[in-house]
Scaffold this motif. Structure first.
Motif, PDB file in Angstrom:
ATOM      1  N   LEU A 137       2.912 -13.568  13.651  1.00 30.83           N
ATOM      2  CA  LEU A 137       3.424 -13.121  12.350  1.00 30.83           C
ATOM      3  C   LEU A 137       2.641 -11.933  11.810  1.00 30.83           C
ATOM      4  CD1 LEU A 137       4.213 -16.530  10.641  1.00 30.83           C
ATOM      5  CD2 LEU A 137       5.838 -14.663  11.001  1.00 30.83           C
ATOM      6  N   SER A 138       1.362 -11.860  12.124  1.00 34.91           N
ATOM      7  CA  SER A 138       0.552 -10.754  11.612  1.00 34.91           C
ATOM      8  C   SER A 138       1.013  -9.409  12.190  1.00 34.91           C
ATOM      9  CB  SER A 138      -0.930 -10.991  11.902  1.00 34.91           C
ATOM     10  OG  SER A 138      -1.181 -10.937  13.289  1.00 34.91           O
ATOM     11  N   PHE A 139       1.694  -9.426  13.330  1.00 35.88           N
ATOM     12  CA  PHE A 139       2.220  -8.185  13.898  1.00 35.88           C
ATOM     13  C   PHE A 139       3.582  -7.815  13.325  1.00 35.88           C
ATOM     14  CE2 PHE A 139      -0.636  -9.674  17.305  1.00 35.88           C
ATOM     15  CZ  PHE A 139      -1.482  -8.580  17.347  1.00 35.88           C
ATOM     16  N   PHE A 140       4.333  -8.806  12.835  1.00 35.97           N
ATOM     17  CA  PHE A 140       5.695  -8.556  12.375  1.00 35.97           C
ATOM     18  C   PHE A 140       5.826  -8.457  10.862  1.00 35.97           C
ATOM     19  CE2 PHE A 140       6.522  -9.908  16.639  1.00 35.97           C
ATOM     20  CZ  PHE A 140       7.656  -9.200  17.011  1.00 35.97           C
ATOM     21  N   MET A 141       4.876  -9.032  10.148  1.00 35.31           N
ATOM     22  CA  MET A 141       4.971  -9.035   8.689  1.00 35.31           C
ATOM     23  C   MET A 141       3.909  -8.122   8.108  1.00 35.31           C
ATOM     24  SD  MET A 141       6.496 -12.228   7.221  1.00 35.31           S
ATOM     25  CE  MET A 141       7.701 -13.236   7.983  1.00 35.31           C
ATOM     26  N   PRO A 142       4.339  -7.117   7.383  1.00 39.64           N
ATOM     27  CA  PRO A 142       3.359  -6.218   6.762  1.00 39.64           C
ATOM     28  C   PRO A 142       2.617  -6.961   5.641  1.00 39.64           C
ATOM     29  CG  PRO A 142       5.583  -5.668   6.059  1.00 39.64           C
ATOM     30  CD  PRO A 142       5.704  -6.761   7.079  1.00 39.64           C
ATOM     31  N   LYS A 143       1.362  -7.324   5.902  1.00 36.30           N
ATOM     32  CA  LYS A 143       0.613  -8.187   4.986  1.00 36.30           C
ATOM     33  C   LYS A 143       0.572  -7.661   3.558  1.00 36.30           C
ATOM     34  CE  LYS A 143      -2.369 -10.195   8.405  1.00 36.30           C
ATOM     35  NZ  LYS A 143      -3.141  -9.569   9.427  1.00 36.30           N
ATOM     36  N   GLU A 144       0.397  -6.352   3.412  1.00 38.27           N
ATOM     37  CA  GLU A 144       0.259  -5.801   2.059  1.00 38.27           C
ATOM     38  C   GLU A 144       1.583  -5.758   1.303  1.00 38.27           C
ATOM     39  OE1 GLU A 144       0.630  -2.520   5.072  1.00 38.27           O
ATOM     40  OE2 GLU A 144      -0.620  -4.283   4.862  1.00 38.27           O
ATOM     41  N   TYR A 145       2.706  -5.874   2.031  1.00 32.04           N
ATOM     42  CA  TYR A 145       4.016  -5.797   1.376  1.00 32.04           C
ATOM     43  C   TYR A 145       4.850  -7.061   1.473  1.00 32.04           C
ATOM     44  CZ  TYR A 145       2.805  -0.857   1.783  1.00 32.04           C
ATOM     45  OH  TYR A 145       2.160   0.339   1.727  1.00 32.04           O
ATOM     46  N   ALA A 146       4.492  -7.982   2.349  1.00 34.81           N
ATOM     47  CA  ALA A 146       5.302  -9.177   2.585  1.00 34.81           C
ATOM     48  C   ALA A 146       5.394 -10.026   1.319  1.00 34.81           C
ATOM     49  CB  ALA A 146       4.729  -9.995   3.733  1.00 34.81           C
ATOM     50  N   LEU A 147       6.593 -10.271   0.875  1.00 34.27           N
ATOM     51  CA  LEU A 147       6.804 -11.074  -0.331  1.00 34.27           C
ATOM     52  C   LEU A 147       6.396 -12.523  -0.102  1.00 34.27           C
ATOM     53  CD1 LEU A 147      10.257  -9.648  -1.499  1.00 34.27           C
ATOM     54  CD2 LEU A 147       7.968  -8.986  -2.248  1.00 34.27           C
ATOM     55  N   ASP A 148       6.446 -12.980   1.127  1.00 36.87           N
ATOM     56  CA  ASP A 148       6.073 -14.354   1.480  1.00 36.87           C
ATOM     57  C   ASP A 148       4.630 -14.677   1.116  1.00 36.87           C
ATOM     58  OD1 ASP A 148       7.820 -12.926   3.429  1.00 36.87           O
ATOM     59  OD2 ASP A 148       8.216 -14.965   4.127  1.00 36.87           O
ATOM     60  N   LEU A 149       3.791 -13.666   1.096  1.00 39.64           N
ATOM     61  CA  LEU A 149       2.362 -13.871   0.875  1.00 39.64           C
ATOM     62  C   LEU A 149       1.938 -13.666  -0.575  1.00 39.64           C
ATOM     63  CD1 LEU A 149       1.069 -12.004   4.058  1.00 39.64           C
ATOM     64  CD2 LEU A 149       1.570 -14.446   3.772  1.00 39.64           C
ATOM     65  N   LYS A 150       2.866 -13.269  -1.405  1.00 40.24           N
ATOM     66  CA  LYS A 150       2.546 -13.016  -2.818  1.00 40.24           C
ATOM     67  C   LYS A 150       2.748 -14.284  -3.644  1.00 40.24           C
ATOM     68  CE  LYS A 150       3.788  -8.153  -2.535  1.00 40.24           C
ATOM     69  NZ  LYS A 150       2.457  -7.637  -2.559  1.00 40.24           N
ATOM     70  N   PHE A 151       2.200 -14.267  -4.849  1.00 37.68           N
ATOM     71  CA  PHE A 151       2.317 -15.414  -5.751  1.00 37.68           C
ATOM     72  C   PHE A 151       2.861 -14.927  -7.083  1.00 37.68           C
ATOM     73  CE2 PHE A 151       0.722 -18.380  -8.951  1.00 37.68           C
ATOM     74  CZ  PHE A 151       1.072 -19.587  -8.385  1.00 37.68           C
ATOM     75  N   ALA A 152       3.959 -15.506  -7.526  1.00 37.64           N
ATOM     76  CA  ALA A 152       4.566 -15.212  -8.827  1.00 37.64           C
ATOM     77  C   ALA A 152       4.767 -13.706  -9.046  1.00 37.64           C
ATOM     78  CB  ALA A 152       3.730 -15.823  -9.951  1.00 37.64           C
ATOM     79  N   TYR A 153       5.413 -13.071  -8.084  1.00 40.76           N
ATOM     80  CA  TYR A 153       5.625 -11.634  -8.206  1.00 40.76           C
ATOM     81  C   TYR A 153       6.779 -11.323  -9.146  1.00 40.76           C
ATOM     82  CZ  TYR A 153       8.785 -12.838  -4.321  1.00 40.76           C
ATOM     83  OH  TYR A 153       9.723 -13.429  -3.521  1.00 40.76           O
ATOM     84  N   THR A 154       6.705 -10.161  -9.736  1.00 41.30           N
ATOM     85  CA  THR A 154       7.757  -9.698 -10.645  1.00 41.30           C
ATOM     86  C   THR A 154       8.783  -8.891  -9.851  1.00 41.30           C
ATOM     87  OG1 THR A 154       6.625  -7.623 -11.145  1.00 41.30           O
ATOM     88  CG2 THR A 154       6.091  -9.537 -12.541  1.00 41.30           C
TER      89      THR A 154
END
Length: 173
Positions: free
Chosen positions: A28-45
């Protein structure tokens, strides 16, 4: 049902699913852009989500979409099975062993909504973004609760062996 969880809580099963989790995380670290992946964010606007999607070029968004379809969706099955087996081994309570499947449900909803947002991009959808953010936030809250219960089970196991060696036969790792 109990026999299924008992077999999933065996040391060999836990090790196999743990190794699969590591493999999925590395992939997943190769396919998901960590800095932009919504999956990794918390309570985003909405603006945070749209900024993340806009920062990705078309190829990155396509790779993100493929990562969700081919890695993140199967991964939610692997981690939910692993954690339910681990919780059964550590805690044994039937109510608790279904918590990983609740996490997976929120993750599944989140993935479907993120896929939809990626598909309709650059068309903004505040409603879809809000629902995706809620699903992501609930997922992370459920993950925190689940990991707290795992830590409780580990501490209980360690202290029951240290202070009550005769009563620790239930939870052996």
């Amino acid at each position: 049902m109990e026999s299924t969880f008992r077999s999933l809580s065996q040391k060999g099963s836990l090790i196999a699913f743990f190794l699969m989790m590591i493999a999925f995380n590395l992939s997943l670290s190769f396919f998901m852009p960590k800095e932009y992946a919504l999956d990794l964010k918390f309570a985003y606007t909405f603006s945070e989500a749209w900024q993340s999607l806009s920062a990705m070029d078309m190829d990155t968004r396509d790779l993100y979409r493929k990562g969700i379809w081919f890695l993140d969706l199967p991964y939610l099955i692997v981690y939910s099975v692993f954690f339910s087996g681990l919780l059964y081994r550590l805690i044994g309570m039937k109510r608790v062993i279904f918590l990983p499947f609740l996490v997976a449900s929120f993750d599944f909803i989140e993935n479907l909504l993120v896929l939809r947002l990626l598909k309709i991009f650059p068309e903004p959808s505040k409603v879809l973004t809000l629902i995706a953010s809620i699903a992501t936030t609930f997922k992370w809250i459920a993950v925190a609760i689940m990991l707290g219960i795992v830590l409780f089970g580990i501490f209980r196991l360690v202290f029951s062996k240290k202070y009550f060696p005769q009563s620790s036969s239930r939870s052996r790792l």
